[in-house]
Scaffold this motif. Structure first.
Motif, PDB file in Angstrom:
ATOM      1  N   GLU A  87     -36.584   0.852   1.923  1.00 14.63           N
ATOM      2  CA  GLU A  87     -37.481   0.444   0.860  1.00 14.63           C
ATOM      3  C   GLU A  87     -37.979   1.696   0.225  1.00 14.63           C
ATOM      4  N   LEU A  88     -37.786   1.822  -1.127  1.00 15.83           N
ATOM      5  CA  LEU A  88     -38.057   3.077  -1.845  1.00 15.83           C
ATOM      6  C   LEU A  88     -39.405   3.086  -2.655  1.00 15.83           C
ATOM      7  N   GLY A  89     -39.993   1.727  -2.399  1.00  9.85           N
ATOM      8  CA  GLY A  89     -41.313   1.617  -3.435  1.00  9.85           C
ATOM      9  C   GLY A  89     -41.208   0.750  -4.484  1.00  9.85           C
ATOM     10  N   TRP A  90     -39.934   1.032  -5.047  1.00 13.89           N
ATOM     11  CA  TRP A  90     -39.670   0.142  -6.341  1.00 13.89           C
ATOM     12  C   TRP A  90     -38.505  -0.801  -6.025  1.00 13.89           C
ATOM     13  N   GLY A  91     -38.009  -1.006  -4.960  1.00  9.67           N
ATOM     14  CA  GLY A  91     -37.064  -1.766  -4.519  1.00  9.67           C
ATOM     15  C   GLY A  91     -36.498  -1.192  -3.300  1.00  9.67           C
ATOM     16  N   LYS A  92     -35.422  -2.056  -2.646  1.00  9.29           N
ATOM     17  CA  LYS A  92     -34.883  -1.781  -1.536  1.00  9.29           C
ATOM     18  C   LYS A  92     -33.357  -1.208  -1.859  1.00  9.29           C
ATOM     19  N   VAL A  93     -32.826  -0.496  -0.858  1.00  6.28           N
ATOM     20  CA  VAL A  93     -31.554  -0.041  -0.698  1.00  6.28           C
ATOM     21  C   VAL A  93     -30.610  -0.291   0.319  1.00  6.28           C
ATOM     22  N   LEU A  94     -29.517  -0.502   0.443  1.00  2.00           N
ATOM     23  CA  LEU A  94     -28.554  -0.634   1.564  1.00  2.00           C
ATOM     24  C   LEU A  94     -28.221   0.782   2.284  1.00  2.00           C
ATOM     25  N   LEU A  95     -28.697   1.341   3.371  1.00  3.14           N
ATOM     26  CA  LEU A  95     -28.417   2.385   3.702  1.00  3.14           C
ATOM     27  C   LEU A  95     -27.124   2.172   4.774  1.00  3.14           C
ATOM     28  N   VAL A  96     -26.168   2.981   4.611  1.00  2.00           N
ATOM     29  CA  VAL A  96     -24.951   2.903   5.547  1.00  2.00           C
ATOM     30  C   VAL A  96     -24.655   3.909   5.974  1.00  2.00           C
ATOM     31  N   LYS A  97     -24.157   4.133   7.137  1.00  2.00           N
ATOM     32  CA  LYS A  97     -23.650   5.163   7.925  1.00  2.00           C
ATOM     33  C   LYS A  97     -22.063   5.066   8.313  1.00  2.00           C
ATOM     34  N   GLU A  98     -21.399   5.723   7.912  1.00  2.00           N
ATOM     35  CA  GLU A  98     -19.872   5.793   8.421  1.00  2.00           C
ATOM     36  C   GLU A  98     -19.272   6.948   8.320  1.00  2.00           C
ATOM     37  N   ASN A  99     -18.533   7.355   9.702  1.00  2.00           N
ATOM     38  CA  ASN A  99     -17.796   8.415   9.813  1.00  2.00           C
ATOM     39  C   ASN A  99     -18.815   9.666   9.614  1.00  2.00           C
ATOM     40  N   GLY A 100     -20.101   9.462  10.122  1.00  5.20           N
ATOM     41  CA  GLY A 100     -21.070  10.612  10.224  1.00  5.20           C
ATOM     42  C   GLY A 100     -21.784  10.731   8.874  1.00  5.20           C
ATOM     43  N   GLU A 101     -21.303  10.063   7.871  1.00  3.19           N
ATOM     44  CA  GLU A 101     -21.855  10.176   6.365  1.00  3.19           C
ATOM     45  C   GLU A 101     -22.806   9.060   6.198  1.00  3.19           C
ATOM     46  N   PHE A 102     -23.984   9.410   5.414  1.00  2.58           N
ATOM     47  CA  PHE A 102     -24.819   8.489   4.862  1.00  2.58           C
ATOM     48  C   PHE A 102     -24.362   7.819   3.396  1.00  2.58           C
ATOM     49  N   ALA A 104     -26.053   5.050   0.155  1.00  2.09           N
ATOM     50  CA  ALA A 104     -26.959   4.187  -0.330  1.00  2.09           C
ATOM     51  C   ALA A 104     -26.546   3.570  -1.441  1.00  2.09           C
ATOM     52  N   LEU A 105     -26.753   2.166  -1.422  1.00  2.00           N
ATOM     53  CA  LEU A 105     -26.171   1.331  -2.454  1.00  2.00           C
ATOM     54  C   LEU A 105     -27.292   0.091  -2.684  1.00  2.00           C
ATOM     55  N   GLY A 106     -26.976  -0.581  -3.749  1.00  2.00           N
ATOM     56  CA  GLY A 106     -27.712  -1.716  -3.948  1.00  2.00           C
ATOM     57  C   GLY A 106     -27.680  -2.640  -2.771  1.00  2.00           C
ATOM     58  N   HIS A 107     -28.732  -3.250  -2.432  1.00  2.00           N
ATOM     59  CA  HIS A 107     -28.726  -4.023  -1.094  1.00  2.00           C
ATOM     60  C   HIS A 107     -28.621  -5.601  -1.509  1.00  2.00           C
ATOM     61  N   LYS A 108     -28.320  -6.002  -2.472  1.00  2.00           N
ATOM     62  CA  LYS A 108     -27.843  -7.350  -2.795  1.00  2.00           C
ATOM     63  C   LYS A 108     -26.646  -7.546  -3.381  1.00  2.00           C
ATOM     64  N   CYS A 109     -25.786  -8.467  -3.009  1.00  2.00           N
ATOM     65  CA  CYS A 109     -24.605  -8.822  -3.744  1.00  2.00           C
ATOM     66  C   CYS A 109     -24.775  -9.217  -5.251  1.00  2.00           C
ATOM     67  N   PRO A 110     -24.062  -8.870  -6.063  1.00  2.00           N
ATOM     68  CA  PRO A 110     -24.546  -9.213  -7.769  1.00  2.00           C
ATOM     69  C   PRO A 110     -24.043 -10.575  -8.000  1.00  2.00           C
ATOM     70  N   HIS A 111     -23.207 -11.133  -6.749  1.00  2.00           N
ATOM     71  CA  HIS A 111     -22.450 -12.423  -7.504  1.00  2.00           C
ATOM     72  C   HIS A 111     -23.716 -13.416  -7.193  1.00  2.00           C
ATOM     73  N   TYR A 112     -24.382 -13.785  -6.062  1.00  2.00           N
ATOM     74  CA  TYR A 112     -25.482 -14.726  -5.966  1.00  2.00           C
ATOM     75  C   TYR A 112     -26.636 -14.180  -5.132  1.00  2.00           C
ATOM     76  N   GLY A 113     -26.640 -12.971  -5.159  1.00  2.00           N
ATOM     77  CA  GLY A 113     -27.780 -12.405  -4.544  1.00  2.00           C
ATOM     78  C   GLY A 113     -27.882 -12.269  -2.998  1.00  2.00           C
ATOM     79  N   ALA A 114     -26.741 -12.329  -2.186  1.00  2.00           N
ATOM     80  CA  ALA A 114     -26.655 -12.191  -0.762  1.00  2.00           C
ATOM     81  C   ALA A 114     -27.221 -10.930  -0.228  1.00  2.00           C
ATOM     82  N   PRO A 115     -28.098 -10.954   0.852  1.00  2.00           N
ATOM     83  CA  PRO A 115     -28.402  -9.576   1.473  1.00  2.00           C
ATOM     84  C   PRO A 115     -27.267  -8.826   2.129  1.00  2.00           C
TER      85      PRO A 115
END
Length: 634
Positions: A87-102, A104-115
């Protein structure tokens, strides 16, 4: 997020959507010319660039006052391969960690809003748990379909072992990003009889082709023509509930999606739960608003029927005599629904659902009355499920012994049939319609070959479709014995410069040993449209997507990935009676498709395994041990 939907501030999407520009050209693109079909006109020029030029990347944020920054976790809170909503206060973000790197992306699929946190993280991308769309975690770009838009990508920094995310407030609320696109610099005035690219058919394949060309910097004229009266719309919503059960959305008026496109407050596809499907209005189904086509110079000719294609002279002729020359041509005409050939087929109130108007009339006529659905495939069963809450009675007539038998198998078909019967749907199986009887010209009874007579005030026919390619028979463009257009992996026909995509094509399916198949799925049409556009620009792209489809009935979502034609066994894990199961379709020793209910995100996991090129063996799914599929991040 609640503030996003109350009195949104009008904001130009110049930063994320359109190229920054100092001056707009004043030319007006049109499809002028005597007798030409009605056109939605595109206007203006952004700047004069061509395909070979790289587009400048706009600065991600309007200014620091419009941004928010927060520490979201400790660096050790996430392991490699994990995802988390923060949570960032103004909305949620999807935080991802892969290969040691973080990332941050939009958290909902733009198609139909899936988490997306419930999706699948693999090979540098996250796959939507509902419908299989894939997004690159480094850029947020849409890499596989369905849907049109990408995710916002937010800045991440590490300080004193804490992870900080910096994001635009507008982007946090918007949850979608339209890629930067070129605009047309070739006004049609003076040469309205020619276009660089002509696209016949404005479904998913046609629209994605046009958008991809603009995304790749193509700035010449594009004309998109359609038999429909409407701009391109989300056709699956004509029969499917428009989002997964349980996704709560704000209550908005029917024009909210178009009105708020420019203010960045609401994705059209996220209005669906309120609208439902069969009684939605055309503007509620639109994939893009009118302003979008104007902004990017994509001309749409509506109610425009192509009757002749002259490949030698690179010209098409419309039904009203209007002629248009082209340089490159995409054929995406889709299919035409099969109709009944029985006695009384001309009576009123018998429908195939092809347009929003068809769907609206069915709902209106069925309210409190008797509805009969002919055909127990996806369309027929979706319509039957929807009408149970509207009609006095709903009956389904089907030639097979169980619904979906050829597609999902006997056991899954029976389980779904029981669900329908528990919701007041009456089945008449292993029979056909022999007569439609009318009273004063309007449908009153459906007579079956089994001699049963079913009361009916409205009848929906969903018995399959045929490719809408009759206009190509004398063109020199190859058609197979069933009327499909064969294409290669690059979506090219036998004629140079002529491409084809969507429901009307057969193409080589890469992970099934290049077997020539026809897959009339919404997701597949998107992918084929993009590949066609890339190859119009000589990018040598090949179609490689894994087929993915979905349906929803009585609050239950069924997902399916792969290509199961010819399956010889079905391995079922879970509980069919409880409708919580996964079904693996096998041929010989190989899993060729998977279907599930209430088992997310397993279908997306299988799709990702198949997309990686790895074969899944029958013995791996027979034991019930799913550890081979279980990964971090879901």
């Amino acid at each position: 997020m609640g503030g996003c939907f109350s009195k949104p501030k009008p904001v130009e999407l110049k930063i994320e959507v359109v190229l920054p520009e100092k001056e707009r050209g004043k030319e007006e693109l049109s499809a002028s010319g005597k007798g030409s079909p009605r056109a939605y006109q595109g206007n203006g020029t952004a700047r004069h660039f061509h395909t070979e030029e790289r587009l400048p990347a706009p600065h991600p944020y309007a200014g620091t006052q419009d941004c928010v920054e927060a520490a979201v976790c400790h660096v050790k809170d996430l392991e490699n391969g994990q995802m988390r909503e923060v949570e960032l206060g103004w909305g949620k973000v999807l935080l991802v960690k892969e290969n040691g790197e973080f990332h941050a992306l939009g958290h909902k699929c733009p198609h139909y809003g899936a988490p997306l946190v419930k999706g699948v993280l693999s090979r540098g991308r996250v796959r939507c748990p509902w419908h299989g769309a894939c997004f690159n975690i480094s850029t947020g770009d849409l890499e596989d379909f369905p849907g049109l838009d990408s995710l916002h990508k937010f800045q991440v920094k590490i300080e004193k072992e804490k992870v900080y995310v910096w994001a635009s407030k507008q982007a946090l609320q918007l949850q979608r990003r339209t890629k930067v696109m070129a605009k047309c610099i070739s006004p049609s005035a003076g040469h309205s009889g020619s276009t660089n690219v002509l696209i016949v058919g404005a479904g998913a394949a046609g629209l994605v082709c046009a958008e991809t060309l603009r995304q790749e910097g193509f700035s010449d004229r594009i004309v998109l023509c359609t038999l429909d009266r409407h701009l391109p719309y989300d056709r699956p919503k004509l029969s499917k509930p428009t989002c997964d059960p349980g996704l709560a959305l704000p209550s908005l008026g029917p024009r909210a999606s178009v009105a708020k496109w420019n203010s960045g407050c609401l994705a059209l596809s996220q209005v669906g739960c309120i609208l439902q499907s069969l009684d939605a209005q055309p503007e509620q189904l639109a994939l893009r608003p009118k302003e979008f086509f104007r902004a990017y110079g994509i001309e749409v000719l509506t109610e425009a029927q192509v009757v002749t294609v002259d490949v030698r002279n690179k010209k098409v002729v419309f039904k009203d005599g209007f002629k248009l020359e082209y340089n490159k041509l995409l054929l995406a005409p889709g299919s035409s629904p099969k109709t009944l050939s029985c006695k009384g087929k001309e009576v009123e109130n018998v429908f195939t659902i092809r347009t929003p108007e068809d769907a609206n009339r069915v709902v209106r006529l069925a309210r409190g009355r008797n509805a009969v659905v002919v055909g127990a495939g996806f369309l027929g069963m979706e319509v039957a499920a929807y009408l149970t809450e509207k009609a006095h009675s709903v009956s389904v007539v089907e030639l097979e012994e169980t619904p979906f038998r050829r597609f999902l198998g006997e056991r899954v078909g029976r389980a779904l049939m029981k669900m329908f019967e528990n919701n007041r749907v009456k089945f008449y199986m292993q029979t056909e319609v022999s007569e439609l009887r009318a009273q004063e010209g309007k449908l009153k009874e459906v007579v079956l070959k089994s001699s049963k007579v079913v009361r009916a005030d409205v009848c929906v026919v969903g018995i399959g479709a045929v490719p809408a390619t009759g206009f190509l028979r004398q063109s020199g463009i190859s058609l197979d014995s069933r009327g499909f257009i064969p294409v290669n992996k690059m979506m090219q026909t036998n004629i140079p410069g002529v491409f084809a995509a969507g429901d009307a094509v057969t193409f080589p399916l890469a992970w099934r040993n290049n077997r020539k198949v026809n897959i009339p799925h919404w997701q597949m049409a998107h992918a084929q449209g993009r590949v066609a556009a890339q190859n119009m620009l000589a990018q040598e792209a090949e179609i490689s997507t894994v087929p993915y489809l979905w349906t929803a009935m009585f609050g239950k979502s069924l997902r399916y990935a792969g290509y199961g034609e010819g399956f010889d066994d079905v391995i079922i894990q879970g509980d069919l009676e409880e409708l919580k199961f996964v079904a693996f379709y096998t041929k010989g020793d190989e899993v060729i498709a998977v279907a599930s209910m209430n088992y997310d995100p397993i279908v997306s996991k299988v799709a990702e395994v198949l997309a990686s090129g790895r074969a899944i063996r029958k013995r791996e799914v027979e034991t019930g041990d799913m550890s081979w599929l279980t990964g971090k991040g879901s």
